[in-house]
Design a protein around this motif. Structure first.
Motif, PDB file in Angstrom:
ATOM      1  N   ASP A  55       0.807  -1.214   0.000  1.00  0.00           N
ATOM      2  CA  ASP A  55       0.000   0.000   0.000  1.00  0.00           C
ATOM      3  C   ASP A  55       0.844   1.270   0.000  1.00  0.00           C
ATOM      4  N   SER A  56       2.092   1.180   0.435  1.00  0.00           N
ATOM      5  CA  SER A  56       2.999   2.336   0.431  1.00  0.00           C
ATOM      6  C   SER A  56       4.056   2.244  -0.667  1.00  0.00           C
ATOM      7  N   TYR A  57       3.911   1.263  -1.549  1.00  0.00           N
ATOM      8  CA  TYR A  57       4.915   0.998  -2.582  1.00  0.00           C
ATOM      9  C   TYR A  57       5.230   2.234  -3.426  1.00  0.00           C
ATOM     10  N   GLU A  58       4.198   2.945  -3.873  1.00  0.00           N
ATOM     11  CA  GLU A  58       4.413   4.138  -4.707  1.00  0.00           C
ATOM     12  C   GLU A  58       5.224   5.191  -3.969  1.00  0.00           C
ATOM     13  N   SER A  61       8.766   4.109  -3.985  1.00  0.00           N
ATOM     14  CA  SER A  61       9.300   4.228  -5.347  1.00  0.00           C
ATOM     15  C   SER A  61       9.666   5.673  -5.684  1.00  0.00           C
ATOM     16  N   LYS A  62       8.827   6.611  -5.266  1.00  0.00           N
ATOM     17  CA  LYS A  62       9.085   8.034  -5.524  1.00  0.00           C
ATOM     18  C   LYS A  62      10.371   8.499  -4.844  1.00  0.00           C
ATOM     19  N   GLY A  86      -1.413  -9.274  -4.504  1.00  0.00           N
ATOM     20  CA  GLY A  86      -1.097  -8.200  -5.448  1.00  0.00           C
ATOM     21  C   GLY A  86       0.156  -7.430  -5.069  1.00  0.00           C
ATOM     22  N   LEU A  87       1.180  -8.147  -4.645  1.00  0.00           N
ATOM     23  CA  LEU A  87       2.412  -7.481  -4.216  1.00  0.00           C
ATOM     24  C   LEU A  87       3.216  -7.022  -5.439  1.00  0.00           C
ATOM     25  N   PRO A  88       3.626  -5.747  -5.456  1.00  0.00           N
ATOM     26  CA  PRO A  88       4.351  -5.205  -6.610  1.00  0.00           C
ATOM     27  C   PRO A  88       5.872  -5.310  -6.484  1.00  0.00           C
ATOM     28  N   PHE A  89       6.343  -6.092  -5.530  1.00  0.00           N
ATOM     29  CA  PHE A  89       7.794  -6.228  -5.311  1.00  0.00           C
ATOM     30  C   PHE A  89       8.167  -7.699  -5.205  1.00  0.00           C
TER      31      PHE A  89
END
Length: 158
Positions: A55-58, A61-62, A86-89
């Motif tokens: 949920d804090s991935y973005e 990333s920033k 739905g993990l983006p890492f």
């Protein structure tokens, strides 16, 4: 295990959920690495932690940071966990706990009177120069990701 803050992070190469090798050196000179060690895929605390990072991935990333999770689970377990949540890492396989030992997170644990070896939930923030700038050991999941993000924001502002 001694404190790793201010020291060079132990180098590693581990397989990810796709069977590809991922090394700390892959990010040298380019990215901050949020390296978090957790006991087991799809267990309550580990799921909460992974979803909080998701949920804090973005936000991470920033700030030029990559998130990598590490546990003894195999590629198939990691793949299922990533797909279900739905993990983006990437999640890395430390099946022989070699990297967990290098970071001092492979510990004797006690649960319901039973003793066993396992991962002590811990997170390491590593700068692009490969130095551990902050470590969190014996992590309590609630609020941890916010703390890690705030720390990264402060470091990247400096």
């Amino acid at each position: 295990m001694t404190n790793l803050e201010g020291k060079q992070a132990p180098q590693f190469t581990l397989r990810n959920e796709n069977g590809d090798n991922v090394s700390l050196a892959d990010f040298a000179g380019e990215k901050y690495v949020v390296l978090y060690f957790y006991p087991k895929d799809a267990t309550p605390g580990c799921t909460t932690q992974a979803c909080d990072f998701r949920d804090s991935y973005e936000d991470f990333s920033k700030l030029n940071a990559v998130i990598l999770g590490v546990s003894p689970d195999d590629e198939a377990s990691h793949t299922k966990f990533i797909e279900n949540k739905g993990l983006p890492f990437s999640l890395l396989v430390d099946d022989n706990h070699e990297v967990s030992e290098k970071y001092g997170v492979w510990k004797l644990k006690k649960n319901f009177g039973r003793e066993y070896m396992g991962i002590e939930r811990s997170t390491f923030l590593i700068n692009p120069e490969g130095e551990v700038v902050k470590e969190w050991r014996k992590v309590r999941v609630k609020g941890h990701i916010d703390d890690a993000l705030t720390t990264l924001q402060e470091i990247t502002k400096a």
